[in-house]
Design a protein around this motif. Sequence first.
Motif, PDB file in Angstrom:
ATOM      1  N   ARG A  60      -7.651  -9.130   6.720  1.00  0.00           N
ATOM      2  CA  ARG A  60      -8.663  -9.505   7.706  1.00  0.00           C
ATOM      3  C   ARG A  60      -8.221 -10.831   8.319  1.00  0.00           C
ATOM      4  NH1 ARG A  60     -12.719  -7.351   3.815  1.00  0.00           N
ATOM      5  NH2 ARG A  60     -13.007  -5.210   4.519  1.00  0.00           N
ATOM      6  N   ARG A  75      -6.162   0.433  -2.280  1.00  0.00           N
ATOM      7  CA  ARG A  75      -5.593  -0.118  -1.048  1.00  0.00           C
ATOM      8  C   ARG A  75      -6.125  -1.518  -0.770  1.00  0.00           C
ATOM      9  NH1 ARG A  75      -6.552   1.276   3.692  1.00  0.00           N
ATOM     10  NH2 ARG A  75      -4.487   1.015   4.509  1.00  0.00           N
ATOM     11  N   GLN A  76      -5.325  -2.249  -0.045  1.00  0.00           N
ATOM     12  CA  GLN A  76      -5.731  -3.570   0.428  1.00  0.00           C
ATOM     13  C   GLN A  76      -5.600  -3.593   1.942  1.00  0.00           C
ATOM     14  OE1 GLN A  76      -2.896  -5.965  -1.740  1.00  0.00           O
ATOM     15  NE2 GLN A  76      -4.426  -6.466  -3.290  1.00  0.00           N
ATOM     16  N   GLU A  77      -6.339  -4.484   2.556  1.00  0.00           N
ATOM     17  CA  GLU A  77      -6.203  -4.675   3.993  1.00  0.00           C
ATOM     18  C   GLU A  77      -6.290  -6.160   4.302  1.00  0.00           C
ATOM     19  OE1 GLU A  77      -9.370  -2.307   5.602  1.00  0.00           O
ATOM     20  OE2 GLU A  77     -10.875  -3.825   5.220  1.00  0.00           O
ATOM     21  N   ALA A 114      -9.612  -2.783   0.439  1.00  0.00           N
ATOM     22  CA  ALA A 114      -9.996  -1.931   1.566  1.00  0.00           C
ATOM     23  C   ALA A 114     -11.282  -1.185   1.239  1.00  0.00           C
ATOM     24  CB  ALA A 114      -8.882  -0.944   1.878  1.00  0.00           C
ATOM     25  N   ASP A 115     -12.053  -0.897   2.277  1.00  0.00           N
ATOM     26  CA  ASP A 115     -13.274  -0.113   2.093  1.00  0.00           C
ATOM     27  C   ASP A 115     -12.934   1.291   1.593  1.00  0.00           C
ATOM     28  OD1 ASP A 115     -14.778  -2.261   2.984  1.00  0.00           O
ATOM     29  OD2 ASP A 115     -14.721  -1.572   5.074  1.00  0.00           O
ATOM     30  N   ASN A 148       0.823  -1.210   0.000  1.00  0.00           N
ATOM     31  CA  ASN A 148       0.000   0.000   0.000  1.00  0.00           C
ATOM     32  C   ASN A 148       0.858   1.262   0.000  1.00  0.00           C
ATOM     33  OD1 ASN A 148      -2.403  -1.429   0.004  1.00  0.00           O
ATOM     34  ND2 ASN A 148      -2.637  -1.324   2.228  1.00  0.00           N
ATOM     35  N   ASP A 152      -1.376   2.575   7.428  1.00  0.00           N
ATOM     36  CA  ASP A 152      -0.393   1.581   7.006  1.00  0.00           C
ATOM     37  C   ASP A 152       0.815   1.547   7.940  1.00  0.00           C
ATOM     38  OD1 ASP A 152      -1.719   0.430   4.782  1.00  0.00           O
ATOM     39  OD2 ASP A 152      -1.289   2.246   3.629  1.00  0.00           O
TER      40      ASP A 152
END
Length: 99
Positions: A40, A36-38, A56-57, A25, A66
């Motif tokens: 979980r 973006r990525q996240e 990502a939302d 990111n 980040d």
Amino acid sequence: MNAISSIASSGMQAAQTVMRTSANNVANANTVGFHRQEVRQTAQPQGGVRATVKAADEKKASLEADVVSQLQAKNAFLANLKVFKTQDALAGALLDRKA
């Protein structure tokens, strides 16, 4: 005792996934069209954690989030590593014990 090392190992792998995703990111924050990525994390019934990477939302860059994720991942990795090493030392102490 294998369960303890397996749980700690899954925590270390999840922390690495968080670190890689967060680094990705940051590296691509200014790339046109990048989202973006996240990560979980979900608890596993047998113990441990499973990490999955999702979109990502919030699509825009969030360098603050980040950096915090990287620090959390570092501390989670080190904590799980300590558990792994302690379990190994305890197993060694049990095997070295003379009757």
